[in-house]
Design a protein around this motif. Sequence first.
Motif, PDB file in Angstrom:
ATOM      1  N   ARG A   9       0.832  -1.196   0.000  1.00  0.00           N
ATOM      2  CA  ARG A   9       0.000   0.000   0.000  1.00  0.00           C
ATOM      3  C   ARG A   9       0.872   1.255   0.000  1.00  0.00           C
ATOM      4  O   ARG A   9       0.560   2.255  -0.666  1.00  0.00           O
ATOM      5  CB  ARG A   9      -0.923  -0.021   1.220  1.00  0.00           C
ATOM      6  CG  ARG A   9      -1.894   1.161   1.310  1.00  0.00           C
ATOM      7  CD  ARG A   9      -2.825   1.186   0.107  1.00  0.00           C
ATOM      8  NE  ARG A   9      -3.449   2.483  -0.050  1.00  0.00           N
ATOM      9  CZ  ARG A   9      -4.744   2.721   0.166  1.00  0.00           C
ATOM     10  NH1 ARG A   9      -5.544   1.755   0.547  1.00  0.00           N
ATOM     11  NH2 ARG A   9      -5.228   3.920  -0.017  1.00  0.00           N
ATOM     12  N   GLN A  68      -5.671  -2.769   2.642  1.00  0.00           N
ATOM     13  CA  GLN A  68      -4.380  -3.230   2.151  1.00  0.00           C
ATOM     14  C   GLN A  68      -4.399  -4.728   1.823  1.00  0.00           C
ATOM     15  O   GLN A  68      -3.365  -5.371   1.752  1.00  0.00           O
ATOM     16  CB  GLN A  68      -3.284  -2.919   3.166  1.00  0.00           C
ATOM     17  CG  GLN A  68      -3.554  -3.437   4.571  1.00  0.00           C
ATOM     18  CD  GLN A  68      -2.576  -2.888   5.587  1.00  0.00           C
ATOM     19  OE1 GLN A  68      -2.030  -1.807   5.417  1.00  0.00           O
ATOM     20  NE2 GLN A  68      -2.336  -3.654   6.638  1.00  0.00           N
ATOM     21  N   LEU A 100      -5.174  -4.414  -3.423  1.00  0.00           N
ATOM     22  CA  LEU A 100      -3.971  -3.758  -3.937  1.00  0.00           C
ATOM     23  C   LEU A 100      -3.808  -4.009  -5.435  1.00  0.00           C
ATOM     24  O   LEU A 100      -3.357  -3.129  -6.179  1.00  0.00           O
ATOM     25  CB  LEU A 100      -2.735  -4.250  -3.188  1.00  0.00           C
ATOM     26  CG  LEU A 100      -2.664  -3.905  -1.685  1.00  0.00           C
ATOM     27  CD1 LEU A 100      -1.322  -4.319  -1.104  1.00  0.00           C
ATOM     28  CD2 LEU A 100      -2.904  -2.415  -1.460  1.00  0.00           C
TER      29      LEU A 100
END
Length: 459
Positions: free
Chosen positions: A134, A149, A154
């Motif tokens: 992240r 995250q 992601l």
Amino acid sequence: MILIIDDDAAVRASLGLMLKQNGFKTKEAANPREALQLAELQPFELVLMDMNFSIETTGHDGLALLGQFKKQYPNLPVILITGWGSISLAVEGMRLGAADFITKPWSNEYLLQAIKTALSLSVQNHSSDEALTRKKLDQQYDFKNIVGQDPDLLKVLKKIGQIAATDASVLIEGESGTGKELIAEAIHQNSARRNQSFIKVNLGGISASLFESEMFGHKRGAFTDAKGDRVGRFEMANKGTIFLDEIGELDMNSQVKLLRVLQDRTYEVLGDSRSRKLDIRVVCATNRNLEEMVADGKFREDLFYRINLITVKLPALRERADDIPLLVQYFLNNLKKVYNRPGLTISKSALQWLREQPLPGNIRELKNLVERTVLGSDSDVLEAEDFQAQAQRSASKPADKALPAVGAMTLDEMEASMIRKSMDYYHNNISKVARALGLSRAALYRRLDKFNIPYESQD
């Protein structure tokens, strides 16, 4: 280097000159045999090809050539050029791996945009797949409004960060409440259009009879009750990004009208025959399975391929449960300010309980549950029992089967839905709708404006 394939010398010359003026080097071929010979002699970055090379104009020779290119050079982007009446051929070409299709007569600006997008996406497909964090993504892109995250999230963020710089049309898929609008805003915010308009349109809230007026605008007197000029959503979004939410709810007639605009990048205001040009980025979203709808004949296949040059699939919250504590803390930090309760905290047992919940309404349901719990608790330390009490209190009763799942809709969304249904039922008769909902006409008008519900009054 771009390879132009067309049996018309004038078309080849026109395309070659236009591309040269815009900094591209080109080679030209008049038929499939010449094209394949040139491809063997040197590498090309992109192919721009017509669909017909014979008198029959069936397009089969074009499809055959496309198939050969994709077999021998699978990573080479190919853009097809076809007439409006042959879009079904272009759709078949998209199935075979074409990057995009352009209809004749084309707009040079739109064709250049399509070429730059295809080249950019081709480069990204070959970029290194480094370890995602992240922190790295936040150093490259602006994702300040997106919390989480989880590895799947992601991957989504990296993808939208990369495609944001292009003008590729994007289709965002995901269950209700997964944050599709936030993703659309992030695409806009990380694009070259960030300083222009971002216009959101809920297509599920626009009736078929008002689609053209709402999207394209109208001139005074264009139809009964058109008492003034109206600016359409496309005009509002010009130079910026238009976000078409709930595109799966669009009726077939409106789909045709939308396809014309997205294909030609031109539109006409109702009551004005002059065509107007558009320069927009198109982002769509749906919680429905459009491929199944295409198979069932409920969604146009050509429109489907026009809007999903890039598809982004958002994971459900239950698929990224480790992000729930981060989201809860984010919501609590906001509620501390809203309700002036700076000491608000949550226990570990409460976080663990929340992680184990199915949360069918996803992030929206979690947000609503956290806020209800804050309002219902006198203590600044929120325990699992506090959340359980709110969840049980909101559980559906047998008589509530027709209502949406708890947390699936906000009160505003439920109110807007009821107003839209009433407007449809009473054919936009403001007096009848206001009476049915127990509102004054003025109060109804305020709500129509608040929820951006079109109201060409039939009183």
